[in-house]
Enzyme design. Structure first.
Site, PDB file in Angstrom:
ATOM      1  N   ASP A 131     -49.883  45.003 -43.297  1.00  0.00           N
ATOM      2  CA  ASP A 131     -48.469  45.355 -43.409  1.00  0.00           C
ATOM      3  C   ASP A 131     -47.665  44.145 -43.885  1.00  0.00           C
ATOM      4  OD1 ASP A 131     -48.490  48.000 -42.789  1.00  0.00           O
ATOM      5  OD2 ASP A 131     -47.825  47.773 -40.720  1.00  0.00           O
ATOM      6  N   GLN A 160     -43.192  45.704 -51.544  1.00  0.00           N
ATOM      7  CA  GLN A 160     -41.841  46.163 -51.221  1.00  0.00           C
ATOM      8  C   GLN A 160     -40.967  46.139 -52.476  1.00  0.00           C
ATOM      9  OE1 GLN A 160     -41.009  44.536 -46.843  1.00  0.00           O
ATOM     10  NE2 GLN A 160     -41.844  42.934 -48.149  1.00  0.00           N
ATOM     11  N   ARG A 179     -50.052  49.881 -50.820  1.00  0.00           N
ATOM     12  CA  ARG A 179     -49.019  50.827 -50.408  1.00  0.00           C
ATOM     13  C   ARG A 179     -47.688  50.361 -50.988  1.00  0.00           C
ATOM     14  NH1 ARG A 179     -47.952  50.250 -44.480  1.00  0.00           N
ATOM     15  NH2 ARG A 179     -49.846  51.450 -44.161  1.00  0.00           N
TER      16      ARG A 179
END
Length: 302
Positions: A131, A160, A179
């Site tokens: 993460d 991000q 991700r």
């Protein structure tokens, strides 16, 4: 809106409140978005998701770790969760914050902890997602990821879209599993886009770039406008559905989660659990002010 977001971001960083929250149990509406405080309760939620054709990425929550003892305890909890995923045969992988396993204690110590976790996960054929945290931890996180990718292929991270550097990071990680998210922290204008319009535009831009790269992509959003745009893009560019998935957080837009899975899209739900739920929950309130209603209703119902 901005003041509300700043308020809950500030609360998420309050170590005293975080410590107190561990004694409260899941209160203030947190039980709606956190899948229990132990492995058994979390696994029940994961099995329900699996029954609906939805996978899980499991986060054994933990923050404010500043000692080796705390980091080693967190590592053992993560290893126990990996073992539970294997033994119970659920469709799931894990998401891990590096600060939880010692990044703020010592870089090499954290790297060794992460190497042990990724090695254990590799034995079970389980993917580990690192993460992404706030900007102050970003470069160290990338450095650790690149070290691990020299030895393992079952590890990736989060990009991000509110950060200016993210397009370059995509280029450097074309083969890794990633991700893509908008971003959950408050960063300064020197390093990040500030307006929702700019962040959304860059998010969609990065998704389109990424879907034409070789690595598997998780598109993490609750924004149906973004989801519709992705559907259109993959259809027009004949991108195989096996190359990407959608992701959403546990407890949010559950009807849409099932609809996407029923439409045949790969889908994964981010499933947080554990006693250390406070910081995670405050950031969810910061992201979506409408979630405050959920917390207020919970407090009134008590």
């Amino acid at each position: 809106m901005g003041l509300t977001r700043d308020f809950f971001i500030a609360l998420s960083k309050n170590q005293l409140l975080n410590t107190g929250a561990k004694k409260w149990g899941l209160k203030l509406g947190a039980s709606k978005v956190v899948a229990g405080t132990d492995i058994d309760s979390m696994m029940k939620s994961v099995k329900e998701l699996n029954a609906n054709g939805i996978g899980a990425t499991i986060d054994n929550l933990g923050e404010f770790v500043y000692s080796k003892e705390e980091a080693l305890h967190a590592k053992e909890n993560i290893l126990a969760t990996l073992e539970a995923i294997q033994q119970r045969g659920v469709t799931a992988h894990m998401s891990i914050k590096l600060t939880q396993i010692g990044l703020d204690v010592d870089y090499k110590f954290c790297l060794e902890n992460m190497r042990e976790i990724v090695e254990a996960a590799a034995r079970y054929a389980i993917f580990i997602n690192i993460d992404m945290e706030d900007y102050s931890h970003l470069q160290q996180t990338m450095d650790i990821l690149h070290e691990l990718l020299k030895e393992y292929d079952n590890v990736g991270t989060v990009i991000q879209s509110y950060l200016y550097r993210s397009e370059k990071d995509l280029e450097n990680l074309q083969n890794a599993r990633l991700r893509l998210v908008k971003g959950a922290y408050k960063e300064i204008a020197e390093v990040s886009y500030q307006s929702k319009q700019d962040i959304d535009a860059n998010f969609l831009k990065l998704i389109k770039i990424r879907l034409q790269q070789p690595g598997f992509t998780s598109i993490a959003t609750h924004d149906h406008h973004i989801i519709d745009a992705v559907k259109k893009f993959v259809r027009e560019n004949q991108i195989p559905r096996g190359r990407f998935e959608f992701q959403m957080l546990y407890g949010f837009r559950t009807d849409m989660q099932k609809e996407l899975a029923d439409e045949g899209f790969a889908f994964t739900t981010y499933v947080p659990f554990g006693q250390d739920w406070y910081g995670y929950y405050m950031r969810r309130l910061a992201e979506r002010p409408q979630n405050i209603n959920l917390a207020l209703k919970s407090m009134v119902s008590k």
